[in-house]
Each structure stands twice: as structure tokens, then as C-alpha cells.
Design an enzyme around this catalytic site. Structure first.
Site, PDB file in Angstrom:
ATOM      1  N   CYS A   1      18.004 -31.545  49.047  1.00 24.21           N
ATOM      2  CA  CYS A   1      17.022 -32.012  48.095  1.00 24.21           C
ATOM      3  C   CYS A   1      16.712 -33.518  48.151  1.00 24.21           C
ATOM      4  O   CYS A   1      17.583 -34.338  47.888  1.00 24.21           O
ATOM      5  CB  CYS A   1      17.647 -31.643  46.766  1.00 24.21           C
TER       6      CYS A   1
ATOM      7  N   CYS B   1      22.783 -35.626  43.472  1.00 24.08           N
ATOM      8  CA  CYS B   1      21.466 -35.265  44.007  1.00 24.08           C
ATOM      9  C   CYS B   1      20.612 -36.489  44.306  1.00 24.08           C
ATOM     10  O   CYS B   1      20.419 -37.346  43.441  1.00 24.08           O
ATOM     11  CB  CYS B   1      20.755 -34.368  42.995  1.00 24.08           C
TER      12      CYS B   1
ATOM     13  N   CYS C   1      12.770 -36.552  39.865  1.00 26.09           N
ATOM     14  CA  CYS C   1      13.363 -35.735  38.808  1.00 26.09           C
ATOM     15  C   CYS C   1      14.023 -36.650  37.792  1.00 26.09           C
ATOM     16  O   CYS C   1      14.633 -37.657  38.161  1.00 26.09           O
ATOM     17  CB  CYS C   1      14.402 -34.785  39.399  1.00 26.09           C
TER      18      CYS C   1
ATOM     19  N   SER D   1      15.342 -22.112  40.003  1.00 31.02           N
ATOM     20  CA  SER D   1      16.649 -22.713  39.737  1.00 31.02           C
ATOM     21  C   SER D   1      16.493 -23.829  38.707  1.00 31.02           C
ATOM     22  O   SER D   1      15.604 -24.673  38.824  1.00 31.02           O
ATOM     23  CB  SER D   1      17.209 -23.274  41.046  1.00 31.02           C
TER      24      SER D   1
ATOM     25  N   GLU E   1       8.504 -32.569  49.271  1.00 29.40           N
ATOM     26  CA  GLU E   1       9.100 -31.819  50.376  1.00 29.40           C
ATOM     27  C   GLU E   1       9.084 -30.326  50.111  1.00 29.40           C
ATOM     28  O   GLU E   1       9.233 -29.890  48.979  1.00 29.40           O
ATOM     29  CB  GLU E   1      10.575 -32.191  50.503  1.00 29.40           C
TER      30      GLU E   1
ATOM     31  N   ASN F   1      26.676 -31.467  49.940  1.00 27.74           N
ATOM     32  CA  ASN F   1      26.049 -32.102  51.088  1.00 27.74           C
ATOM     33  C   ASN F   1      25.974 -33.596  50.753  1.00 27.74           C
ATOM     34  O   ASN F   1      25.119 -34.006  49.974  1.00 27.74           O
ATOM     35  CB  ASN F   1      24.645 -31.496  51.247  1.00 27.74           C
TER      36      ASN F   1
ATOM     37  N   SER G   1      22.070 -24.027  37.930  1.00 30.95           N
ATOM     38  CA  SER G   1      22.961 -24.981  38.600  1.00 30.95           C
ATOM     39  C   SER G   1      24.073 -25.336  37.618  1.00 30.95           C
ATOM     40  O   SER G   1      23.875 -26.164  36.737  1.00 30.95           O
ATOM     41  CB  SER G   1      22.189 -26.246  38.990  1.00 30.95           C
ATOM     42  N   LEU G   2      25.207 -24.685  37.770  1.00 32.58           N
ATOM     43  CA  LEU G   2      26.278 -24.854  36.782  1.00 32.58           C
ATOM     44  C   LEU G   2      27.188 -26.033  37.163  1.00 32.58           C
ATOM     45  O   LEU G   2      27.324 -26.984  36.412  1.00 32.58           O
ATOM     46  CB  LEU G   2      27.060 -23.537  36.664  1.00 32.58           C
ATOM     47  N   ASN G   3      27.818 -25.921  38.305  1.00 32.90           N
ATOM     48  CA  ASN G   3      28.518 -27.059  38.932  1.00 32.90           C
ATOM     49  C   ASN G   3      29.735 -27.621  38.210  1.00 32.90           C
ATOM     50  O   ASN G   3      30.302 -28.629  38.662  1.00 32.90           O
ATOM     51  CB  ASN G   3      27.544 -28.227  39.208  1.00 32.90           C
TER      52      ASN G   3
ATOM     53  N   CYS H   1      11.351 -23.081  50.198  1.00 27.59           N
ATOM     54  CA  CYS H   1      11.933 -23.784  49.056  1.00 27.59           C
ATOM     55  C   CYS H   1      10.915 -24.838  48.625  1.00 27.59           C
ATOM     56  O   CYS H   1      10.544 -25.708  49.422  1.00 27.59           O
ATOM     57  CB  CYS H   1      13.239 -24.429  49.532  1.00 27.59           C
TER      58      CYS H   1
ATOM     59  N   GLY I   1      12.784 -31.744  41.919  1.00 26.22           N
ATOM     60  CA  GLY I   1      12.346 -31.615  40.538  1.00 26.22           C
ATOM     61  C   GLY I   1      13.044 -30.528  39.751  1.00 26.22           C
ATOM     62  O   GLY I   1      13.677 -29.640  40.303  1.00 26.22           O
ATOM     63  N   GLU I   2      12.904 -30.636  38.439  1.00 29.13           N
ATOM     64  CA  GLU I   2      13.470 -29.640  37.521  1.00 29.13           C
ATOM     65  C   GLU I   2      12.292 -28.795  37.007  1.00 29.13           C
ATOM     66  O   GLU I   2      11.497 -29.254  36.189  1.00 29.13           O
ATOM     67  CB  GLU I   2      14.191 -30.358  36.372  1.00 29.13           C
TER      68      GLU I   2
ATOM     69  N   CYS J   1      21.178 -35.995  38.118  1.00 26.89           N
ATOM     70  CA  CYS J   1      22.470 -35.442  38.544  1.00 26.89           C
ATOM     71  C   CYS J   1      23.086 -36.358  39.600  1.00 26.89           C
ATOM     72  O   CYS J   1      22.386 -36.837  40.495  1.00 26.89           O
ATOM     73  CB  CYS J   1      22.305 -34.030  39.105  1.00 26.89           C
TER      74      CYS J   1
HETATM   75  N1  SAH Z   1      16.404 -28.954  39.456  1.00 20.58           N
HETATM   76  C1  SAH Z   1      16.762 -27.623  39.782  1.00 20.58           C
HETATM   77  C2  SAH Z   1      16.197 -27.164  41.092  1.00 20.58           C
HETATM   78  C3  SAH Z   1      16.159 -28.156  42.196  1.00 20.58           C
HETATM   79  S1  SAH Z   1      17.758 -28.753  42.753  1.00 20.58           S
HETATM   80  C4  SAH Z   1      18.256 -27.443  39.729  1.00 20.58           C
HETATM   81  O1  SAH Z   1      18.967 -28.442  39.622  1.00 20.58           O
HETATM   82  O2  SAH Z   1      18.693 -26.307  39.755  1.00 20.58           O
HETATM   83  C5  SAH Z   1      18.114 -27.409  43.821  1.00 20.58           C
HETATM   84  C6  SAH Z   1      19.545 -27.230  44.194  1.00 20.58           C
HETATM   85  O3  SAH Z   1      19.962 -28.258  45.098  1.00 20.58           O
HETATM   86  C7  SAH Z   1      20.483 -27.254  42.998  1.00 20.58           C
HETATM   87  O4  SAH Z   1      21.245 -26.061  42.956  1.00 20.58           O
HETATM   88  C8  SAH Z   1      21.306 -28.438  43.288  1.00 20.58           C
HETATM   89  O5  SAH Z   1      22.565 -28.240  42.720  1.00 20.58           O
HETATM   90  C9  SAH Z   1      21.293 -28.529  44.821  1.00 20.58           C
HETATM   91  N2  SAH Z   1      21.686 -29.827  45.336  1.00 20.58           N
HETATM   92  C10 SAH Z   1      21.242 -31.042  44.954  1.00 20.58           C
HETATM   93  N3  SAH Z   1      21.880 -32.013  45.623  1.00 20.58           N
HETATM   94  C11 SAH Z   1      22.768 -31.405  46.456  1.00 20.58           C
HETATM   95  C12 SAH Z   1      23.754 -31.882  47.376  1.00 20.58           C
HETATM   96  N4  SAH Z   1      23.942 -33.196  47.581  1.00 20.58           N
HETATM   97  N5  SAH Z   1      24.493 -30.967  48.042  1.00 20.58           N
HETATM   98  C13 SAH Z   1      24.311 -29.638  47.846  1.00 20.58           C
HETATM   99  N6  SAH Z   1      23.412 -29.144  46.985  1.00 20.58           N
HETATM  100  C14 SAH Z   1      22.645 -30.013  46.278  1.00 20.58           C
HETATM  101 FE1  SF4 Z   2      16.977 -32.796  39.308  1.00 14.90          FE
HETATM  102 FE2  SF4 Z   2      18.010 -30.484  40.216  1.00 14.90          FE
HETATM  103 FE3  SF4 Z   2      18.479 -32.818  41.486  1.00 14.90          FE
HETATM  104 FE4  SF4 Z   2      19.603 -32.365  39.111  1.00 14.90          FE
HETATM  105  S1  SF4 Z   2      19.961 -31.209  41.001  1.00 14.90           S
HETATM  106  S2  SF4 Z   2      18.568 -34.274  39.745  1.00 14.90           S
HETATM  107  S3  SF4 Z   2      17.997 -31.234  38.079  1.00 14.90           S
HETATM  108  S4  SF4 Z   2      16.506 -31.821  41.248  1.00 14.90           S
END
Ligand code: SAH
Ligand code: SF4
Length: 365
Positions: free
Chosen positions: A356, A122, A115, A214, A95, A313, A237-239, A108, A184-185, A119
Site C-alpha cells: 500500500c 502503513c 489516508c 477492507s 495506485e 512488509n 484489518s484487526l492487527n 486491488c 485509503g480507508e 496506521c
Molecule cells: N484502509 C483499509 C484498506 C486499505 S489498507 C484497511 O486498512 O483495511 C489494505 C491492507 O494493506 C490492510 O489490510 C493493511 O493492513 C495492509 N497493509 C498496509 N501496510 C502494510 C504493510 N506494511 N505490510 C503488510 N500489509 C500492509
Molecule cells: Fe489507511 Fe488502511 Fe493504511 Fe491504515 S492500513 S493508514 S486505514 S490505508
């Protein structure tokens, strides 16, 4: 099975294109023309390169071809975000999401199919890693979307006239900014992503200041990126603010805990005027307490940064919830009062499953 021994021109770096041209005893300027037609004019086949004579096109067709991502599906959101699902040569799908804003057009892009990071919030992570993308597949998302924009503009007459630009290219609407925040990462596909970054800067011509990568925090690769890649912007992506919580939502934290990640960010060589972006998805009852906000301030002390607060989301199959709006605002206020830059960023295109991995998940080939 017929094996295609022809060379895919998009798979070649700039130097490799020059070598190919020189080896065939063609004049060197043919290499610049090829690059121009692929990266500025989005030629999808050698036959489209009308600047070349028929003989030259025939000759090149004997030895080479231009690969293309195939558009499977696109969806436009009411907030004008547009999401594209592309088919790769091996039938996998990825995508890309186009985000139009006042003075920029951001794409994007994905760096992997799936991936491995897993997480919890995600959707991309829930299916595991299928494969890394090659650098040209990463770059081709930009070419393909630019081509779609151009074709739409011609079809709909959106842009009054395409004037030939100074370099002989079309001037008009084009992608201006790139974020590696799709599937993906990126740092888990390091070499291909670094090569893609060079091609985006050198061949597509997007400024390194307008590219953001990111990462979930693969610590050793962060400093390596600053050595090997153009000086793009970094987002983390700290979270979470404690290892206990981060371990449960981002398994990568068990390997590279918060302290190692933040220490690395302190060492990251920032260009003048730049900041590291910290992304913080707010998840109800998990990481959205006011104590979290205060811990976040302490963690980021002394780092030139900005924070994007992203209310989760939600997606089917996950029990995580987004906090109430009031809590999101309270969290932001605490950061602002302590002189941190903190913006609330909604994930765009919620009505088209733009978070994502969500479009891909809803599609079966
Ligand atoms: N793998 C990398 C880049 C791709 S993910 C990373 O994790 O940074 C890109 C962004 O989408 C990240 O900041 C992630 O935290 C966010 N993301 C993933 N799932 C999400 C969700 N359900 N709601 C909001 N943001 C989300
Ligand atoms: Fe992979 Fe980024 Fe999604 Fe985490 S947030 S599973 S690193 S794509």
C-alpha cells in the site's frame, strides 16, 4: 482559465445517463449503447464509439466527454503482480495492483488519495489524507486496467483471437475480482464508495460475491454499508488483540475499540456461505506472541470468519519489523488447532513495492 462545461459521461450514474439521453430527445437505447461502450468496450473518447454515426458523435462531443485516468508508470513483479500508478485530473496520483492467480484476475483498488487513519505500519497512512476519490475515479481504475490488458493482449497476441462476445463485447481476459485494499480507508469515503460498488456490480458486471472491501474499523459505517451497498465481502484489518497495542499501531482504535468492532462484526448480516475476513499483519515483538494467538481465538469465537496472517512488509522510515518465519508458522498452527481458518498471505509483488502506497511514495512528478 477555460472552464470545461461539458459533461463527463463517466461521472454519471446509469439513471443520469438515461436522463441525459432522454433530455436530448435521443432514443433510450442510446443510453444502453453508451454504457456498453464505456464499461464493456472501455471507450476512452466519444469518437471511439463507432456504433454511433459521425453526426451523433459530433453532437455528443459538443456537450460531453469521457475522462480517463492517465497511466504514469507500471511495474511488473517477478510473481507477476503488476502495479499501476495513475494520474488524476488534478495531478494527484493513485495506485492499483493487478494480481493474477490461477482462476482469477484480481484488481486491488484505491478509494482515497492518501489516508487519514495514520496506521503505523502503513506507508499510505504516513502522508495523511489528500482527498477522497470520486466514485468514477474508483471505477475508472478497473476500466483503465481492463483496457491495458486488452491492448497488451492485442499487441502481444497473447490471446489468439478476440472473438466478439454475445453482447457485442470482446471476450477475453478481464478483471474478475475486486479488493478495496489499495490506498485509503473506503468507509471514510462512504457515499462515493457505495456508489462505486453499485457501478462495479451493475455497469461493469462483476458479481458482488467477487468484491471485498477492507476497513480499519470505522464501526458505525460497517452496518450502514450492509444497508446501503450490494452484499459484498467484508474484511477487517484487526492487527492486534488488545486495545493497548491496537491504539499504538492503529489510532482509529481509540475511537472504536476492539470490543465495539467485534460486536459490530457479530451483528453484520452475513449471506449464507460467506465469512468475514480478518487481516492480521504480524509485526515482530508487537502483536505476534503466542498469547496474542490465543486471545485472537477468544475474540473471534462464534464469528463465521477466516484469518489472513500477513507478515509485515517493512518500508523505509518505519522501525517495525517482520517476525521470523518460524513465529509466523507457530502463530498459524495455534489458530488452525482451534479450528480457525488461517492462511499466511505474503503481500504480493514485494520487489515492486506493492504494499500500500509504496509505488506512489517512490515517484515524484
Ligand atoms: N484502509 C483499509 C484498506 C486499505 S489498507 C484497511 O486498512 O483495511 C489494505 C491492507 O494493506 C490492510 O489490510 C493493511 O493492513 C495492509 N497493509 C498496509 N501496510 C502494510 C504493510 N506494511 N505490510 C503488510 N500489509 C500492509
Ligand atoms: Fe489507511 Fe488502511 Fe493504511 Fe491504515 S492500513 S493508514 S486505514 S490505508
Amino acid at each position: 482559465m477555460k472552464i470545461n462545461k461539458k459533461i463527463n459521461l463517466k461521472s454519471l450514474s446509469k439513471d443520469e445517463i438515461i436522463t441525459l439521453i432522454e433530455k436530448r430527445e435521443l432514443p433510450r437505447y442510446r443510453a444502453s449503447q453508451l454504457i456498453h461502450w464505456i464499461y464493456d468496450r472501455y471507450a476512452s473518447s466519444i469518437d471511439e464509439i463507432t456504433e454511433f454515426s459521425k453526426d451523433l458523435r459530433n453532437f455528443l462531443n459538443e456537450i460531453a466527454f469521457i475522462s480517463n485516468l492517465r497511466l504514469v508508470k507500471s511495474l511488473k513483479s517477478s510473481d507477476s503482480t503488476e502495479k499501476f500508478l495513475f494520474l488524476l485530473e488534478d495531478k494527484q496520483t493513485i495506485e492499483s495492483v493487478l494480481i493474477p492467480e490461477k482462476d482469477r484476475l484480481t484488481l486491488c483498488i484505491s478509494s482515497q488519495v492518501g489516508c487519514a487513519m495514520g496506521c503505523r505500519f502503513c506507508l499510505t497512512g504516513s502522508g495523511g489524507l489528500i482527498r477522497n476519490l470520486r466514485s468514477y475515479e474508483i471505477v475508472d481504475q478497473i476500466i483503465a486496467v481492463n483496457r491495458i490488458i486488452q491492448t497488451e493482449a492485442i499487441d502481444n497476441n497473447h490471446i489468439p483471437t478476440f472473438v466478439r462476445g454475445g453482447k457485442g463485447g470482446f471476450s477475453g481476459k478481464k478483471i474478475t475480482n475486486i479488493v478495496f485494499m489499495g490506498m485509503g480507508e473506503p468507509l471514510a469515503n462512504f457515499d462515493e464508495v457505495v456508489e462505486a460498488l453499485w457501478r462495479i456490480v451493475q455497469l461493469i458486471g462483476i458479481s458482488k460475491r467477487k468484491i471485498t472491501l477492507s476497513t480499519a474499523g470505522i464501526v458505525p459505517q460497517i452496518l450502514l454499508l450492509s444497508e446501503k451497498a450490494p452484499e459484498i465481502n467484508l474484511a477487517i484489518s484487526l492487527n492486534a488483540t488488545t486495545d493497548e497495542v491496537r491504539n499504538t499501531i492503529m489510532p482509529v482504535n481509540k475511537r472504536y475499540p476492539i470490543k465495539s468492532l467485534i460486536d459490530t462484526c457479530r451483528k453484520y448480516p452475513l449471506q449464507p456461505g460467506r465469512r468475514i475476513t480478518f487481516e492480521y499483519i504480524l509485526i515482530d515483538g508487537i502483536n505476534d506472541s503466542l498469547d496474542d494467538a490465543h486471545r485472537l481465538i477468544k475474540l473471534l469465537e462464534g464469528i463465521r470468519c477466516k484469518i489472513n496472517l500477513i507478515p509485515l512488509n517493512p518500508h523505509p522510515g518505519s522501525d517495525l519489523k517482520r517476525p521470523l518465519e518460524r513465529r509466523v508458522l507457530e502463530f498459524q498452527q495455534i489458530l488452525l488447532k482451534n479450528n480457525l481458518r488461517a492462511l499466511i498471505r505474503e503481500s504480493k509483488g514485494q520487489d515492486i513495492l506493492a504494499a500500500c502506497g509504496q509505488l506512489r511514495a517512490g515517484h515524484t512528478l
